[in-house]
Design an enzyme around this catalytic site. Structure first.
Site, PDB file in Angstrom:
ATOM      1  N   ASP A   1      -3.884   2.280  -5.204  1.00 19.17           N
ATOM      2  CA  ASP A   1      -2.710   2.653  -4.620  1.00 19.17           C
ATOM      3  C   ASP A   1      -2.176   1.212  -3.835  1.00 19.17           C
ATOM      4  OD1 ASP A   1      -3.955   2.802  -2.301  1.00 19.17           O
ATOM      5  OD2 ASP A   1      -2.485   4.027  -1.375  1.00 19.17           O
ATOM      6  N   GLU A   2      -3.049   0.110  -4.056  1.00 21.91           N
ATOM      7  CA  GLU A   2      -2.562  -1.102  -3.216  1.00 21.91           C
ATOM      8  C   GLU A   2      -2.862  -2.455  -4.151  1.00 21.91           C
ATOM      9  OE1 GLU A   2      -5.597  -2.401  -0.170  1.00 21.91           O
ATOM     10  OE2 GLU A   2      -6.944  -0.713  -1.008  1.00 21.91           O
TER      11      GLU A   2
ATOM     12  N   ASP B   1       0.786  -1.062   0.031  1.00 22.02           N
ATOM     13  CA  ASP B   1      -0.050  -0.019  -0.019  1.00 22.02           C
ATOM     14  C   ASP B   1       0.865   1.226  -0.118  1.00 22.02           C
ATOM     15  OD1 ASP B   1      -3.161   0.425   1.063  1.00 22.02           O
ATOM     16  OD2 ASP B   1      -1.807   2.262   1.060  1.00 22.02           O
TER      17      ASP B   1
HETATM   18  P1  TTP Z   1      -5.418   4.770   1.202  1.00 25.04           P
HETATM   19  O1  TTP Z   1      -4.392   3.895   0.754  1.00 25.04           O
HETATM   20  O2  TTP Z   1      -6.580   4.592   2.139  1.00 25.04           O
HETATM   21  O3  TTP Z   1      -4.653   6.392   1.943  1.00 25.04           O
HETATM   22  P2  TTP Z   1      -3.324   6.867   1.497  1.00 25.04           P
HETATM   23  O4  TTP Z   1      -2.437   6.205   0.556  1.00 25.04           O
HETATM   24  O5  TTP Z   1      -3.514   8.258   1.269  1.00 25.04           O
HETATM   25  O6  TTP Z   1      -2.365   6.828   3.001  1.00 25.04           O
HETATM   26  P3  TTP Z   1      -1.892   5.451   3.821  1.00 25.04           P
HETATM   27  O7  TTP Z   1      -0.423   5.991   3.941  1.00 25.04           O
HETATM   28  O8  TTP Z   1      -2.579   5.686   5.131  1.00 25.04           O
HETATM   29  O9  TTP Z   1      -2.285   4.280   2.718  1.00 25.04           O
HETATM   30  O10 TTP Z   1      -5.971   5.524  -0.157  1.00 25.04           O
HETATM   31  C1  TTP Z   1      -5.252   5.676  -1.455  1.00 25.04           C
HETATM   32  C2  TTP Z   1      -5.545   6.842  -2.318  1.00 25.04           C
HETATM   33  O11 TTP Z   1      -6.917   6.868  -2.290  1.00 25.04           O
HETATM   34  C3  TTP Z   1      -5.491   8.132  -1.258  1.00 25.04           C
HETATM   35  O12 TTP Z   1      -4.234   8.921  -1.386  1.00 25.04           O
HETATM   36  C4  TTP Z   1      -6.599   9.255  -1.980  1.00 25.04           C
HETATM   37  C5  TTP Z   1      -7.601   8.162  -2.224  1.00 25.04           C
HETATM   38  N1  TTP Z   1      -8.714   8.144  -1.214  1.00 25.04           N
HETATM   39  C6  TTP Z   1      -9.799   9.092  -1.564  1.00 25.04           C
HETATM   40  O13 TTP Z   1      -9.842   9.549  -2.573  1.00 25.04           O
HETATM   41  N2  TTP Z   1     -10.714   9.062  -0.675  1.00 25.04           N
HETATM   42  C7  TTP Z   1     -10.740   8.135   0.420  1.00 25.04           C
HETATM   43  O14 TTP Z   1     -11.480   8.228   1.485  1.00 25.04           O
HETATM   44  C8  TTP Z   1      -9.719   7.080   0.647  1.00 25.04           C
HETATM   45  C9  TTP Z   1      -9.726   6.465   1.919  1.00 25.04           C
HETATM   46  C10 TTP Z   1      -8.521   7.226  -0.213  1.00 25.04           C
HETATM   47 MG    MG Z   2      -2.453   4.106   0.711  1.00 25.09          MG
END
Ligand code: TTP
Ligand code: MG
Length: 401
Positions: free
Chosen positions: A105-106, A9
């Site tokens: 992103d995962e 992720d």
């Molecule tokens: P995530 O992997 O949940 O968050 P992140 O990558 O920003 O942070 P982390 O380090 O905790 O993983 O989500 C990935 C991307 O998806 C995030 O950068 C933006 C988008 N996203 C949204 O647009 N709305 C949301 O509610 C979430 C959870 C994510």
């Molecule tokens: Mg993320």
């Protein structure tokens, strides 16, 4: 063979991409979702610096501004996030073909068969993190465990910029101290009920008497919750299948010898193919021209490119040579088509990181595609196919795959 599953992720994904583009943003509270004037909408991501002020995803922007008035607010650039995501996927596919992108992103990877080549879990973890850093500049967190469930929870625990490993047999012990809220699929309602039963951790859930869970959730759900709390999961990494080929063809209203018009139609069909190709994040190495003549005889002419491409003009020049062959037979044409095959995920930008001219083209096309997504395909077309008029109506719109 022991089953080893990666969950990776990206850390604060959208914000991290912006930091790579503008390093002066590094270390600052960055909030993606809308600019300063934009009071509506929600936070899509917050940098870790912004999270210290209690800002998080899905929070209304107005609330984020109250908590972090000095934050840098940005609307964001989705096309850059998509491009970064593609590069990440390209790196992951050098580890194993068994890659499942679970979101932008995962991803999950089944690395059971990659252990020896990469030097075990550590080798795989280090390679993924370093290679993604090298290709994109972005930080990520990698967890390697016996299954998807434990890896998903593991990457969350390992954040940010982390590497976490759980050996076979240690799943239950790893999960035991964590809150039941960490279990994917256990929503606020489920967690409330669990807490009423005095169950706060996954360890407590794992060893709770089944009857008490059954009373609250019913048999099936109770069993499933408990098994998952024990770190048991059998779901497989689901690899998206890549299209084998993309083609577009059409039959003319009347058999024709007018090659200038035939070529215009071909240019249009090619544009449609290329648009789909890029939408799927693919590139193609082989171009095929299909011509059906008046007597129904069908000929195909193929050209293999030196490198796979997603660029219209590269495919266009290959087609010109094929057209010369198609014209060779001086007979009326009934149907014309173009096909792309030998497809793979677009790794072009990676190999071009040194900066050849094609990179610029890819960016132009990416912007063109974004416009088309908004306004429809015909909103933006090349000079050549425009000879057909703005709204193209094919006699037989066989624009399927
Ligand atoms: P995530 O992997 O949940 O968050 P992140 O990558 O920003 O942070 P982390 O380090 O905790 O993983 O989500 C990935 C991307 O998806 C995030 O950068 C933006 C988008 N996203 C949204 O647009 N709305 C949301 O509610 C979430 C959870 C994510
Ligand atoms: Mg993320």
């Amino acid at each position: 063979m022991e089953r080893r599953i990666v969950h990776i992720d990206m850390d604060a994904f959208f914000a991290s991409v912006e930091v790579v583009r503008d390093p002066s943003l590094a270390g600052k509270p960055l909030i993606i979702g809308g600019n300063k004037e934009d009071m509506r909408g929600v936070v899509s991501t917050a940098s870790y610096e912004a999270r210290r002020y209690g800002v998080h995803s899905a929070m209304p922007l107005a609330e984020a501004k109250r908590r972090c008035p000095q934050g840098i607010f940005m609307r964001g650039h989705f096309e850059h996030y998509r491009e970064a995501s593609r590069k990440v996927r390209a790196v992951l596919e050098t580890v194993t073909p068994l890659v499942q992108m679970a979101s932008i992103d995962e991803a999950y990877l089944d690395v059971s068969g990659s252990q020896r080549i990469f030097g075990g879990d550590e080798g795989i973890g280090t390679y993924i993190k370093e290679e993604i850093k090298a290709q994109t500049g972005l930080p990520c967190t990698v967890a390697i465990t016996p299954n998807k469930l434990v890896s998903k929870i593991g990457s969350d625990e390992g954040k940010p910029d982390g590497y976490l490993r759980v050996a076979a047999g240690e799943e239950r012990a790893f999960l035991a101290p964590l809150s039941v809220r960490k279990l994917p699929g256990a929503g606020p309602r489920t967690c409330e009920v669990l807490e009423r039963l005095g169950i706060r951790t996954l360890g407590e859930l794992a060893s709770a008497p089944l009857v008490s869970l059954e009373g609250a959730f019913g048999h099936q759900t109770a069993i499933s919750l408990q098994r998952r709390a024990q770190g048991i999961s059998t779901s497989e990494v689901e690899v998206e299948r890549v299209a084998k080929s993309i083609s577009r063809e059409t039959t003319f209203p009347e058999d024709t010898l007018a090659w200038p018009q035939i070529e215009q139609t071909l240019a249009y069909l090619t544009e449609r193919c290329m648009y789909t190709l890029r939408e799927e994040g693919l590139e193609a190495k082989r171009v095929t021209l299909k011509v059906r003549y008046r007597d129904f005889e069908t000929k195909t002419f193929a050209h293999t490119l030196p490198e796979p491409t997603a660029i219209d003009s590269v495919v266009g020049s290959a087609l010109r040579e094929l057209i010369a062959k198609g014209k060779g037979r001086k007979d009326r044409v009934r149907l014309i088509g173009v096909g792309l095959d030998q497809l793979r995920y677009n790794q072009h930008q990676m190999t071009l990181f040194g900066g050849k001219g094609d990179e610029k083209w890819e960016r132009v096309l990416e912007q063109a595609d974004a416009v088309r997504q908004k306004h429809g395909f015909n909103y933006l077309r090349s000079g050549k196919s425009l000879g057909l008029g703005r709204e193209v109506k094919l006699a037989t719109p066989s624009l399927s795959r």
